[in-house]
Write a protein that holds these residues in place. Structure first.
Motif, PDB file in Angstrom:
ATOM      1  N   ASN A   2       0.830  -1.197   0.000  1.00 13.61           N
ATOM      2  CA  ASN A   2       0.000   0.000   0.000  1.00 13.61           C
ATOM      3  C   ASN A   2       0.869   1.252   0.000  1.00 13.61           C
ATOM      4  OD1 ASN A   2      -2.470  -1.375   0.073  1.00 13.61           O
ATOM      5  ND2 ASN A   2      -2.294  -1.668   2.291  1.00 13.61           N
ATOM      6  N   TYR A   3       0.820   1.971  -1.108  1.00 12.10           N
ATOM      7  CA  TYR A   3       1.589   3.208  -1.239  1.00 12.10           C
ATOM      8  C   TYR A   3       0.756   4.405  -0.784  1.00 12.10           C
ATOM      9  CZ  TYR A   3       4.725   0.608  -4.391  1.00 12.10           C
ATOM     10  OH  TYR A   3       5.605  -0.286  -4.937  1.00 12.10           O
ATOM     11  N   ARG A   4       1.415   5.401  -0.231  1.00 15.82           N
ATOM     12  CA  ARG A   4       0.788   6.712  -0.096  1.00 15.82           C
ATOM     13  C   ARG A   4       0.853   7.350  -1.475  1.00 15.82           C
ATOM     14  NH1 ARG A   4       3.566   9.485   5.118  1.00 15.82           N
ATOM     15  NH2 ARG A   4       1.773  10.906   5.007  1.00 15.82           N
ATOM     16  N   LYS A   5      -0.209   8.027  -1.870  1.00 14.30           N
ATOM     17  CA  LYS A   5      -0.305   8.521  -3.247  1.00 14.30           C
ATOM     18  C   LYS A   5      -0.401  10.035  -3.307  1.00 14.30           C
ATOM     19  CE  LYS A   5      -2.594   4.655  -5.607  1.00 14.30           C
ATOM     20  NZ  LYS A   5      -3.811   4.272  -6.376  1.00 14.30           N
ATOM     21  N   ILE A   6       0.220  10.570  -4.340  1.00 14.23           N
ATOM     22  CA  ILE A   6       0.076  11.978  -4.682  1.00 14.23           C
ATOM     23  C   ILE A   6      -0.232  12.084  -6.167  1.00 14.23           C
ATOM     24  CG2 ILE A   6       2.594  12.178  -4.937  1.00 14.23           C
ATOM     25  CD1 ILE A   6       2.305  15.155  -4.331  1.00 14.23           C
ATOM     26  N   ILE A   7      -1.226  12.874  -6.497  1.00 14.52           N
ATOM     27  CA  ILE A   7      -1.553  13.169  -7.893  1.00 14.52           C
ATOM     28  C   ILE A   7      -1.031  14.555  -8.227  1.00 14.52           C
ATOM     29  CG2 ILE A   7      -3.415  13.664  -9.533  1.00 14.52           C
ATOM     30  CD1 ILE A   7      -5.123  11.632  -7.988  1.00 14.52           C
ATOM     31  N   ILE A   8      -0.237  14.654  -9.278  1.00 14.44           N
ATOM     32  CA  ILE A   8       0.216  15.941  -9.804  1.00 14.44           C
ATOM     33  C   ILE A   8      -0.378  16.054 -11.204  1.00 14.44           C
ATOM     34  CG2 ILE A   8       2.184  17.404 -10.381  1.00 14.44           C
ATOM     35  CD1 ILE A   8       3.865  15.716  -8.437  1.00 14.44           C
ATOM     36  N   ILE A  29       3.688   8.349  -7.189  1.00 14.01           N
ATOM     37  CA  ILE A  29       3.413   9.656  -7.784  1.00 14.01           C
ATOM     38  C   ILE A  29       2.738   9.463  -9.134  1.00 14.01           C
ATOM     39  CG2 ILE A  29       4.407  11.824  -8.588  1.00 14.01           C
ATOM     40  CD1 ILE A  29       6.748  11.372  -6.693  1.00 14.01           C
ATOM     41  N   ILE A  30       1.534   9.980  -9.264  1.00 18.81           N
ATOM     42  CA  ILE A  30       0.798   9.922 -10.532  1.00 18.81           C
ATOM     43  C   ILE A  30       0.828  11.318 -11.121  1.00 18.81           C
ATOM     44  CG2 ILE A  30      -1.439   9.508 -11.627  1.00 18.81           C
ATOM     45  CD1 ILE A  30      -0.795   8.001  -8.257  1.00 18.81           C
ATOM     46  N   THR A  31       1.384  11.454 -12.299  1.00 18.62           N
ATOM     47  CA  THR A  31       1.566  12.797 -12.859  1.00 18.62           C
ATOM     48  C   THR A  31       1.152  12.864 -14.321  1.00 18.62           C
ATOM     49  OG1 THR A  31       3.195  14.556 -13.254  1.00 18.62           O
ATOM     50  CG2 THR A  31       3.994  12.304 -13.394  1.00 18.62           C
ATOM     51  N   GLY A  32       0.516  13.975 -14.685  1.00 21.72           N
ATOM     52  CA  GLY A  32       0.086  14.201 -16.063  1.00 21.72           C
ATOM     53  C   GLY A  32      -1.240  14.927 -16.102  1.00 21.72           C
ATOM     54  N   ARG A  33      -1.488  15.686 -17.149  1.00 22.19           N
ATOM     55  CA  ARG A  33      -2.711  16.472 -17.280  1.00 22.19           C
ATOM     56  C   ARG A  33      -3.930  15.626 -17.645  1.00 22.19           C
ATOM     57  NH1 ARG A  33      -2.556  22.029 -17.929  1.00 22.19           N
ATOM     58  NH2 ARG A  33      -0.497  22.987 -17.863  1.00 22.19           N
ATOM     59  N   HIS A  43      -9.689   8.380  -5.459  1.00 21.18           N
ATOM     60  CA  HIS A  43     -10.327   7.843  -4.256  1.00 21.18           C
ATOM     61  C   HIS A  43      -9.349   7.579  -3.120  1.00 21.18           C
ATOM     62  CE1 HIS A  43      -8.840   4.161  -6.119  1.00 21.18           C
ATOM     63  NE2 HIS A  43      -9.010   3.550  -4.953  1.00 21.18           N
ATOM     64  N   ASP A  44      -8.069   7.337  -3.449  1.00 20.01           N
ATOM     65  CA  ASP A  44      -7.126   7.052  -2.356  1.00 20.01           C
ATOM     66  C   ASP A  44      -5.878   7.939  -2.380  1.00 20.01           C
ATOM     67  OD1 ASP A  44      -5.980   5.918  -4.586  1.00 20.01           O
ATOM     68  OD2 ASP A  44      -5.548   3.974  -3.659  1.00 20.01           O
ATOM     69  N   ALA A  45      -5.923   9.041  -3.133  1.00 16.42           N
ATOM     70  CA  ALA A  45      -4.795   9.976  -3.127  1.00 16.42           C
ATOM     71  C   ALA A  45      -4.797  10.777  -1.836  1.00 16.42           C
ATOM     72  CB  ALA A  45      -4.882  10.912  -4.323  1.00 16.42           C
ATOM     73  N   GLU A  46      -3.634  10.988  -1.268  1.00 15.92           N
ATOM     74  CA  GLU A  46      -3.499  11.762  -0.036  1.00 15.92           C
ATOM     75  C   GLU A  46      -3.288  13.241  -0.330  1.00 15.92           C
ATOM     76  OE1 GLU A  46      -0.561  11.786   3.902  1.00 15.92           O
ATOM     77  OE2 GLU A  46      -0.825   9.949   2.744  1.00 15.92           O
ATOM     78  N   ILE A  47      -2.584  13.503  -1.433  1.00 17.87           N
ATOM     79  CA  ILE A  47      -2.306  14.879  -1.858  1.00 17.87           C
ATOM     80  C   ILE A  47      -2.671  15.017  -3.328  1.00 17.87           C
ATOM     81  CG2 ILE A  47      -0.527  16.654  -2.165  1.00 17.87           C
ATOM     82  CD1 ILE A  47       1.104  15.245   0.019  1.00 17.87           C
ATOM     83  N   ILE A  48      -3.305  16.136  -3.676  1.00 17.53           N
ATOM     84  CA  ILE A  48      -3.541  16.479  -5.078  1.00 17.53           C
ATOM     85  C   ILE A  48      -2.861  17.811  -5.336  1.00 17.53           C
ATOM     86  CG2 ILE A  48      -5.237  17.124  -6.829  1.00 17.53           C
ATOM     87  CD1 ILE A  48      -7.243  15.311  -5.426  1.00 17.53           C
ATOM     88  N   ALA A  49      -1.961  17.835  -6.291  1.00 20.26           N
ATOM     89  CA  ALA A  49      -1.281  19.070  -6.687  1.00 20.26           C
ATOM     90  C   ALA A  49      -1.753  19.423  -8.090  1.00 20.26           C
ATOM     91  CB  ALA A  49       0.232  18.893  -6.650  1.00 20.26           C
TER      92      ALA A  49
END
Length: 321
Positions: A2-8, A29-33, A43-49
């Motif tokens: 189980n990873y902590r997730k961030i969406i950029i 890290i999930i990144t892209g427009r 649903h399970d991202a901790e941070i959204i940038a």
């Protein structure tokens, strides 16, 4: 695992992405427009940038069980479902400050275009017309009034002093500021507006600033004064601005923001010789992502990883900014 997730939700330069990865090597890290890249991770991202309009419905549907913090890519937060996020105790930080240099440059580009007739001469050049267009004004020793003395307003005041201008400011607290000769509060506009040769609006849109400028305010301005809005379109009652321009109650307007964007083709503002329109681009700069990541997001991320609330540009839900 189980990873902590961030969406950029931006297409970040690899160099900037690496600076983030170094701080959170064990995070996913999930990144892209493209929404297809990150929609399954909301649903399970901790941070959204970076906020995208497509996220709103997902957030409203409750797909945010781990969400703790949103870093916006803009200074404004009007597009976010603030009531839902506040109830979920989600911290929001904005891009406030990233725009100070480019927007202050745009403000003076517009002021100088009006005063030195640059917009008129560009139009004349297209028609091969050689005419002075009664150009005689200068901005030295004039009075600039900045409505909203935040980071953009401070930089604008600093530049104005280099031109030998008198600088007046309006801020909620009325607190004095370097480079501002006299500060007013919002309820003192009646005293403030008649003094100004240029009125610059740099405010965020809140319940208190919506439709702050209308017929009464334009009537208070000098007929020779110019009105510039780089804040938010709905701060101005647009049809009353049009009337003030048509009736020559003010000399002209430089507008980067509008009540409806894109500005409708049938808007009379398009055809007015005393109006300069820019398409909500005053904050654009080649250094945008770099400043946001290095000066705001990374310092906040370091603080967040220590178990603290990210403090730089932290949104006050009650104030709306």
């Amino acid at each position: 695992m189980n990873y902590r997730k961030i969406i950029i939700s931006q297409n970040l330069d690899e160099r900037l992405l690496e600076k983030i990865q170094v701080l959170i090597p064990e995070w996913k890290i999930i990144t892209g427009r493209d929404p297809a890249i990150w929609s399954d991770h909301i649903h399970d991202a901790e941070i959204i940038a970076g906020w995208k309009t497509e996220m709103k419905q997902l957030i409203m549907n409750g797909e945010r069980k781990n969400l703790k913090w949103i870093q916006t890519w803009s200074a404004g937060v009007n597009a976010l479902p603030l009531d839902t996020l506040e109830k979920g105790n989600v911290q929001i930080t904005t891009a406030n400050g990233v725009h100070a240099y480019p927007i202050s440059e745009t403000i003076f580009a517009l002021i100088l275009a009006f005063t030195r007739k640059i917009d008129t001469y560009v139009k004349q050049q297209q028609k091969k017309i050689w005419h002075h267009a009664q150009m005689q004004e200068e901005i030295h020793n004039k009075t600039i009034g900045i409505v909203g003395v935040g980071k953009i307003g401070k930089e604008t005041a600093k530049i104005a002093k280099a031109f030998g201008m008198t600088v007046l400011g309006v801020r909620h607290s009325g607190k004095s500021e370097e480079f501002v000769d006299e500060m007013f509060t919002q309820d003192q506009l009646m005293k403030f507006l008649p003094k100004c040769d240029y009125v610059i609006v740099t405010l965020p849109l809140t319940s208190k600033t919506r439709h702050m400028f209308g017929k009464n305010e334009f009537n208070l301005m000098k007929p020779s004064a110019f009105f510039l809005n780089i804040g938010r379109g709905s701060i101005v009652i647009e049809n009353e601005l049009v009337q003030a321009l048509e009736n020559q109650q003010i000399a002209g307007a430089g507008l980067d923001v509008f009540e409806t964007e894109p500005l409708p083709e049938n808007s009379p503002l398009w055809e007015m010789d005393n109006v300069i329109i820019t398409p909500h681009t005053s904050g654009n700069t080649e250094f945008y992502d770099q400043r946001l990541i290095e000066e705001i997001f990374i310092p906040n991320l370091k603080n967040y990883l220590l178990g603290n609330i990210p403090e730089i540009n932290l949104l006050n839900y009650k104030k709306g900014y």
